[in-house]
Design a protein around this motif. Structure first.
Motif, mmCIF file in Angstrom:
data_model
loop_
_atom_site.group_PDB
_atom_site.id
_atom_site.type_symbol
_atom_site.label_atom_id
_atom_site.label_comp_id
_atom_site.label_asym_id
_atom_site.label_seq_id
_atom_site.Cartn_x
_atom_site.Cartn_y
_atom_site.Cartn_z
ATOM 1 N N MET A 153 -23.139 97.595 19.156
ATOM 2 C CA MET A 153 -24.133 96.593 18.841
ATOM 3 C C MET A 153 -23.810 95.238 19.419
ATOM 4 N N GLU A 154 -22.788 95.167 20.254
ATOM 5 C CA GLU A 154 -22.479 93.871 20.841
ATOM 6 C C GLU A 154 -23.650 93.347 21.641
ATOM 7 N N LYS A 155 -24.329 94.253 22.293
ATOM 8 C CA LYS A 155 -25.463 93.830 23.092
ATOM 9 C C LYS A 155 -26.479 93.103 22.240
ATOM 10 N N GLY A 156 -26.660 93.585 21.032
ATOM 11 C CA GLY A 156 -27.644 92.960 20.178
ATOM 12 C C GLY A 156 -27.232 91.608 19.666
ATOM 13 N N THR A 157 -25.940 91.321 19.637
ATOM 14 C CA THR A 157 -25.519 90.055 19.075
ATOM 15 C C THR A 157 -25.397 88.966 20.101
ATOM 16 N N ASN A 158 -25.288 89.323 21.381
ATOM 17 C CA ASN A 158 -25.108 88.299 22.397
ATOM 18 C C ASN A 158 -26.420 87.611 22.700
ATOM 19 N N CYS A 159 -26.355 86.289 22.921
ATOM 20 C CA CYS A 159 -27.538 85.573 23.371
ATOM 21 C C CYS A 159 -27.930 86.031 24.756
ATOM 22 N N PHE A 160 -26.936 86.290 25.591
ATOM 23 C CA PHE A 160 -27.163 86.720 26.957
ATOM 24 C C PHE A 160 -26.060 87.702 27.318
ATOM 25 N N PRO A 161 -26.242 88.407 28.412
ATOM 26 C CA PRO A 161 -25.235 89.407 28.765
ATOM 27 C C PRO A 161 -23.852 88.831 28.955
ATOM 28 N N GLU B 228 -19.820 97.522 13.537
ATOM 29 C CA GLU B 228 -19.811 98.596 14.518
ATOM 30 C C GLU B 228 -18.549 98.480 15.368
ATOM 31 N N VAL B 229 -17.815 99.556 15.445
ATOM 32 C CA VAL B 229 -16.577 99.582 16.216
ATOM 33 C C VAL B 229 -16.910 99.561 17.695
ATOM 34 N N ALA B 230 -16.305 98.632 18.426
ATOM 35 C CA ALA B 230 -16.572 98.489 19.858
ATOM 36 C C ALA B 230 -15.836 99.562 20.647
ATOM 37 N N GLY B 231 -16.446 100.002 21.725
ATOM 38 C CA GLY B 231 -15.800 100.928 22.642
ATOM 39 C C GLY B 231 -16.083 102.381 22.374
ATOM 40 N N ILE B 232 -16.529 102.730 21.149
ATOM 41 C CA ILE B 232 -16.820 104.117 20.806
ATOM 42 C C ILE B 232 -18.140 104.139 20.053
ATOM 43 N N LYS B 233 -19.141 104.820 20.578
ATOM 44 C CA LYS B 233 -20.442 104.809 19.937
ATOM 45 C C LYS B 233 -20.449 105.688 18.695
ATOM 46 N N GLY B 234 -21.231 105.259 17.723
ATOM 47 C CA GLY B 234 -21.435 106.065 16.518
ATOM 48 C C GLY B 234 -20.524 105.737 15.360
ATOM 49 N N ILE B 235 -19.477 104.886 15.558
ATOM 50 C CA ILE B 235 -18.528 104.586 14.479
ATOM 51 C C ILE B 235 -18.912 103.251 13.841
ATOM 52 N N LYS C 27 -12.349 95.916 20.679
ATOM 53 C CA LYS C 27 -12.797 95.537 22.001
ATOM 54 C C LYS C 27 -13.279 96.756 22.786
ATOM 55 N N GLU C 28 -14.305 96.525 23.604
ATOM 56 C CA GLU C 28 -14.765 97.568 24.511
ATOM 57 C C GLU C 28 -13.648 97.984 25.458
ATOM 58 N N THR C 29 -12.785 97.025 25.823
ATOM 59 C CA THR C 29 -11.720 97.304 26.790
ATOM 60 C C THR C 29 -10.525 98.003 26.161
ATOM 61 N N ALA C 30 -10.518 98.130 24.831
ATOM 62 C CA ALA C 30 -9.411 98.811 24.143
ATOM 63 C C ALA C 30 -9.979 99.783 23.119
ATOM 64 N N PRO C 31 -10.628 100.866 23.547
ATOM 65 C CA PRO C 31 -11.263 101.787 22.600
ATOM 66 C C PRO C 31 -10.247 102.424 21.664
ATOM 67 N N GLY C 32 -10.656 102.525 20.398
ATOM 68 C CA GLY C 32 -9.802 103.154 19.388
ATOM 69 C C GLY C 32 -8.896 102.192 18.670
ATOM 70 N N LEU C 33 -8.730 100.946 19.169
ATOM 71 C CA LEU C 33 -7.818 99.981 18.570
ATOM 72 C C LEU C 33 -8.605 99.035 17.674
ATOM 73 N N LEU C 34 -8.267 99.006 16.385
ATOM 74 C CA LEU C 34 -8.903 98.127 15.410
ATOM 75 C C LEU C 34 -7.837 97.343 14.663
ATOM 76 N N VAL C 35 -8.087 96.053 14.450
ATOM 77 C CA VAL C 35 -7.214 95.205 13.640
ATOM 78 C C VAL C 35 -8.088 94.559 12.573
ATOM 79 N N ALA C 36 -7.671 94.637 11.306
ATOM 80 C CA ALA C 36 -8.509 94.130 10.227
ATOM 81 C C ALA C 36 -7.663 93.630 9.073
ATOM 82 N N THR C 37 -8.233 92.677 8.336
ATOM 83 C CA THR C 37 -7.623 92.171 7.107
ATOM 84 C C THR C 37 -8.183 92.941 5.927
ATOM 85 N N GLY C 38 -7.317 93.346 5.005
ATOM 86 C CA GLY C 38 -7.798 94.104 3.859
ATOM 87 C C GLY C 38 -6.726 94.318 2.821
#
Length: 1212
Positions: free
Chosen positions: A1-9, A484-491, A557-568
């Protein structure tokens, strides 16, 4: 969904951060970093005047996050970020006394206003799109107030873990420091770093005066060596020029636009060489926001403070007005491949009729005749959303919001949610991959939303997840906890509310199935973690950073698929106090804890290295680097002197190896810019032995979204750089379709046995209603394959919709409605009727529509009536409109009652000047024009809070209280509501006398109500001055028409009702005094210099003594007889005027004259009241051969307050 959040490409290449002074920011404007250590005014809102200016100057919202005002006021749509308390425990502020702020330059559109509008925002993946407070991570979310403070530091974690960190000795990164000398007092700044092989950095610092609400000083700095040194450019832009904002073309980073502060001047400065030189252009309007074209670098839209939209095709050098009444943030550029013209603009604007419409036009051809309306009806304000292949609008009718969508610029279709969802609020979250994600707050929800996902056309929506947590920002913006997790669709990750607990769920198939997150097996110390599903799990905060100054609570990141960092946190529910930082290397299947406190974590070199900086309110000089996905960390110093860190800017290039840290050394020091170069820590370039493969899976299931994927990534611990020429290698192959690749189709619900069953309100046969005998339609099996799922064979044949022949059906469920949903239309205007049928053969069903005015039309099938049937009513009234549908199998009928009205222009309330207490009074409302159709009258008497409502223009009312009583009538006709108010003097008894005037008054009589009222006051004042009688005992009412005449009312003194007999004698004395003065010609007034008007007593007495008694005198009867004889004489004079040429007769051609000339009422039967109207009806005087003197035009007579032409309105 990054495409949807950017003002421009390319919006990700422009940087934004938060400010605790302005609280909110957009990608399209700038964002600000707060200085921890500098002195400035306290972090409070500016005064109301300056705050209003900031609120007005809002940017257009970023694409992908628009909101519909579904049932409660929220302000205009957009994507304002939620402001949160910063480290140090201060909500909305930074630790440290100084309030300086650092903004990034706007690209692709922005506003010179710091604060954004209240609107929806969804926490979604983005390259620098989400914003959190600068220099710090999350605190207490705005919607939660002070429910929990941020976890207090447990001590220097990096020192306590030194034993397990690589290298206990001091490691140092290559860095340089530059001070912005002379800008110590500046409390805001904006930054632009071009990136993408450019070494230029621009910084605009400014002093914002919160008392004045404007910028008073500014400085422009430029670096050409990645921030090692900076040059001050104030002399190049003008030493006296005060700059407020910095903009960058999203398609050409070399083109820079600077905006001056509007409090001083309205001008822009343009550079085409990355800010080296500038040209200045003055503007004749004040810019509120800019929107750059996504492809054409020279094309810009500008929105002004007075809601006008301008366009420029030469990067702001010349501007052209497009529309004067555009809704804020509701204008969009064309979408390549969908709109025919690249310069087409979509806008929501108010038209001349006062309604809001969706309009399109080209930027050089946007006159009123060139504009088009893709949607024929008016729409709700602030509801237009143009996003990717979709256009959304909202139309409220009958108290319910109806949503419409156009897919790939096709005809609008009504969005279909489950029948009883009854949304009161709706937000479009994403339109990626030819599918719409929407958050809907239903009728029984308050702080949660349900997630719905659509088919490809965006029409039919099915439920994906219930009760997703929502919160409200300080500006009222709605925040949905979905990521939405970047780099992998559907997650996707979502925070869901279950039994008053917030839990984090994850899906790998776009919302079909959700599960809780498995907690790490061990903690940081290697001790086992006891946490058993479903009672205990890992919960994550899903706030994103809209800028690279902070990493946000979660990032991928799209450039690092599968890698997530989060606070929780680990536990039964999401916590805001006991938090740490967690990482997943396999797309969310398993997690490890990397910090026990909050840190900003950035991705370096395609995700091969991680950089972490601790949230703290004290100065620091170290950061942490990991080459093995957070399993171990090395401690590096980046400055020799501890720095109060306000934020960090990472090079936007994919192969990032440079970071700029912003901060201050002390309370009053200059801005310090520390450039950190990571190239030295990468020992070499990676070779083939440094890579490994990684298989995407869902808890061991290798098929995700219908395919197996194998990624190549750097081995953990390989301290090598990938470089510019690195390309990701992804091997994928389709899987055999299984049940998990299908979701329930519209109208179906998943039961416990995992089967999709029709909902109780849904009839599967309704899917064939739009087809005709001989044709075919797709009959749903209750399932549909998940959009973007690439599975093949398997259950695909079983679950796919089947092509079937259209059945023969009798017409059923016939409906007729108007295009605007209203049951009122104006005479002479087009009324458009829409005919709908739930079931039946549309191509073989005859349609007949009877408009109820003697005209009917017939059609052989539904094709000609799909866009509506138009009809113009020539008469006003209520018409029964009947639709009749028939085919060989049956028929159906629908009826609609339509009110056709003629616009009412004026109402005159006809009331007596004086009335008798406790006697009925007849009151009439005269409406112009007289034939206006069905009208509703609302009567208000005195201080009553509830009106009397009638359909008649007259009403009888009894006044029980003496004194001045107010009467108000309101007349409703369609959407028009007009009113008139009059006062009535109510007394137990009174006397009256007709007055006449010297003929010179007629020459100056314009015969309008205002003139008559003023002359009445003048006469009253003259009588009072001559006789000395108190003015409260005298009332003078001047009649309309010519010759000028009036009625004098002599009223009893106040509080004399109890002593009736003596007061009657007093009243006779007052009458005697008045008559003597009038008969002696003592009462006169000066109308204008040289024009003296004498007031006479007319010998015709209208009411010798009026009261409520039954007594009478012989003198009264004698007077009555004399009146009758005089009346007959007057009649003969009028009738035979041509034979008596020396007599001048004055007649008024108006029907409301009699009502205006009503005098006293409720007289006794024995002492009747005789009005002038009893002599002759004005219509009887309109003999064809009668010469009349008419004052003014017909419109003046009918309505003295209007000069409009009388409409030709008739009723039936």
């Amino acid at each position: 969904m990054e495409k949807g959040t950017n003002c421009f490409p390319t919006c990700h290449s422009v940087f934004f951060a938060w400010t605790w002074l302005l609280l909110l920011s957009w990608c399209c404007t700038g964002a600000e970093i707060t200085c921890r250590s500098c002195s400035s005014p306290s972090p409070s809102w500016p005064p109301s005047s300056s705050r209003l200016r900031q609120e007005q100057r809002q940017p257009p919202p970023p694409r992908g996050l628009r909101s519909w005002p579904g049932g409660r006021a929220r302000g205009s749509a957009g994507a304002a970020a939620a402001a949160e308390p910063l480290p140090g425990g201060e909500p909305g502020g930074r630790a440290g006394p100084r309030g300086a702020a650092l903004r990034s330059a706007g690209a692709g559109g922005g506003a010179p206003g710091g604060r954004g509008p209240a609107a929806a925002r969804t926490r979604r993946s983005s390259e620098g799109r989400r914003a959190l407070p600068a220099g710090g991570g999350r605190g207490v979310p705005a919607a939660e107030g002070q429910r929990g403070a941020r976890a207090q530091p447990r001590g220097p974690l990096e020192e306590g873990r030194a034993a397990r960190l690589r290298g206990a000795e001091e490691l140092r990164l290559s860095s340089t420091t530059f001070a912005l000398t002379g800008d110590a007092a500046h409390n805001q700044a904006m930054v632009h770093w071009s990136g993408h092989n450019s070494s230029v950095i621009l910084i605009l610092t400014k002093l914002y005066d919160f008392n004045l609400g404007s910028v008073t000083e500014s400085s422009l700095w430029r670096s050409t060596d990645y921030g090692t040194t900076y040059e001050k450019l104030n002399d190049k832009v003008g030493l006296k020029t005060v700059l407020s904002y910095l903009y960058v073309s999203p398609t050409n980073k070399r083109k820079i636009m600077l905006l001056s502060d509007p409090e001083i001047e309205s001008s822009i400065l343009i550079s085409s060489d990355e800010g080296a030189t500038y040209q200045k252009y003055r503007l004749n309007f004040y810019i509120q926001s800019l929107l750059f074209h996504p492809k054409q670098e020279e094309w810009i839209l500008a929105y002004s403070l007075d809601q006008k939209l301008y366009s420029s095709m030469d990067f702001g050098r010349k501007w052209q007005l497009m529309h004067e009444r555009v809704t804020p943030n509701r204008f969009y550029w064309s979408v390549t491949g969908l709109d025919k013209e690249p310069d087409l603009v979509h806008m929501e604007a108010r038209t001349a009729d006062g309604h809001t419409h969706y309009l399109t036009c080209r930027i050089q051809e946007c006159s009123e005749t060139k504009r088009s309306g893709p949607f024929s009806r008016s729409i709700d304000i602030s509801s237009l959303v143009v996003q990717d292949e979709y256009i959304f609008i909202q139309v409220t009718a009958g108290g319910r919001a109806n949503y419409y969508v156009s897919y790939r610029r096709e005809t609008f279709a009504q969005i279909k949610l489950p029948k009883y969802s009854l949304p009161k609020d709706m937000h479009i979250i994403s339109t990626d991959e030819n599918q719409v994600f929407a958050a809907v707050q239903e009728w029984n929800q308050n702080d949660t939303y349900n997630l719905y996902i659509s088919d490809t056309r965006g029409v039919y929506f099915t439920l994906a997840l219930e009760n997703v947590k929502s919160s409200r920002g300080l500006e009222g913006n709605i925040i949905i906890d979905l990521y939405e997790v970047a780099g992998i669709k559907g997650i996707f990750l979502a925070n869901r509310k279950i039994d008053d607990q917030i839990k984090t769920f994850i899906t790998y198939n776009k919302g079909r199935d959700w599960r809780l997150l498995q907690a790490p097996d061990t903690d940081l110390r290697g001790d086992p973690v006891v946490c058993q599903l479903p009672f205990c799990s890992l919960h994550l905060h899903l706030q994103l950073s809209e800028n690279p100054y902070t990493s946000g609570s979660i990032s991928s990141k799209e450039t690092a698929p599968g890698l997530l960092v989060a606070t929780g946190n680990i536990g039964a529910e999401l916590s805001y106090t006991d938090v740490g930082v967690f990482i997943s290397s396999d797309g969310g299947n398993s997690w490890r804890q990397i910090f026990e406190e909050e840190y900003n974590v950035w991705f370096l070199d395609w995700g091969g290295a991680l950089v972490a900086m601790k949230h703290t309110s004290v100065p620091i000089r170290h950061m942490w680097v990991s080459f093995d996905e957070g399993r171990s960390w090395s401690k590096y110093s980046f400055t020799s002197t501890p720095l109060f860190v306000d934020g960090s800017l990472v090079d936007p290039g994919i192969e990032t190896q440079i970071m700029t840290v912003f901060g201050h050394f002390s309370l009053r020091s200059e801005w310090q810019l520390v450039k950190v170069d990571y190239k030295s820590i990468f020992s070499r370039r990676c070779n083939k032995d440094d890579y490994q493969t990684w298989h995407l899976h869902n808890q061991g299931e290798p098929c995700v979204m219908g395919e197996r994927k194998i990624y190549k990534k750097r081995k953990p611990g390989a301290q090598c750089s990938l470089g510019r020429d690195y390309s990701q290698t992804v091997v994928s192959e389709p899987c055999v379709c299984g049940q998990g690749d299908f979701e329930c189709d519209y109208g179906y619900e998943r039961h416990s046995n995992n089967q999709c069953v029709p909902a109780f309100w849904f009839s599967p046969s309704s899917l064939s209603k739009d087809c005709s005998v001989g044709q075919s339609y797709l009959n749903s099996t209750g399932y549909r394959r998940i959009v973007s799922n690439n599975c093949t064979n398997g259950l695909q044949e079983k679950y796919m919709a089947k092509m079937e022949k259209c059945p023969r059906k009798a017409p059923r469920g016939l409906h007729i409605l108007t295009s605007d949903g209203k049951l009122v239309t104006e005479q002479g205007h087009n009324a458009t009727f829409i005919i709908l049928m739930e079931e039946g053969d549309l191509q073989r069903t005859n349609i007949q529509l009877d408009f109820g005015d003697g005209i009917a039309v017939s059609y052989a099938n539904f094709s000609p009536v799909e866009d509506g049937i138009r009809h113009v009513y020539k008469n006003a009234g209520i018409f029964q409109v009947t639709a009749y549908a028939e085919n060989s199998l049956g028929s159906d009928t629908a009826v609609l009652f339509l009110h056709v009205v003629c616009p009412v222009e004026h109402v005159h309330l006809s009331v007596p000047f004086v009335a008798i207490r406790n006697k009925d009074v007849n009151i009439t409302a005269v409406v112009w024009p007289s034939q206006a159709g069905t009208l509703t009258y609302f009567w208000w008497f005195g201080n009553s809070t509830k009106p009397l409502i009638t359909l008649e223009s007259s009403i009888s009312y009894l006044f029980a209280v003496e004194g001045m009583n107010t009467v108000t009538v309101q007349v409703s006709a369609g959407n028009t509501l007009i009113q008139d108010t009059k006062e009535i003097a109510v007394h137990e008894y009174f006397q009256s006398q007709l007055l006449s005037f010297s003929p010179n008054l007629d020459y100056h009589n314009p015969d309008i109500p205002e003139w008559r009222q003023d002359i009445g006051k003048v006469i009253k004042r003259a009588l009072t001055q001559v006789t000395g009688i108190p003015d409260e005992q005298i009332l003078v009412a001047v009649f309309p028409g010519l010759p000028t005449s009036a009625e004098l009312f002599i009223l009893p003194h106040k509080n004399t009702t109890e002593r009736r007999k003596s007061s009657e004698a007093d009243l006779e004395q007052v009458v005697e005094i008045l008559f003597n003065a009038l008969n002696q010609n003592l009462v006169q007034f000066e109308l204008k210099p040289g024009v003296e008007v004498i007031v006479y007593v007319t010998q015709l007495t209208l009411a010798p003594l009026v009261d409520s008694s039954t007594g009478h005198s012989s003198s009264a009867m004698l007077m009555l007889l004399s009146v009758v004889f005089v009346g007959l004489a007057v009649f003969l004079i009028y009738k035979f005027k041509r034979k008596i040429p020396w007599i001048n007769i004055y007649a008024q051609v108006q029907h409301d004259k009699e009502q205006e000339m009503i005098g006293s009422v409720s007289q006794s039967e024995n002492a009747p009241k005789i009005t002038l109207s009893e002599f002759t009806d004005p219509e009887e005087l309109m003999d064809k051969e009668l010469d009349t003197r008419v004052m003014g035009s017909i419109s003046t007579i009918a309505n003295s307050e209007s000069t409009k032409e009388i409409p030709n309105c008739t009723s039936v």
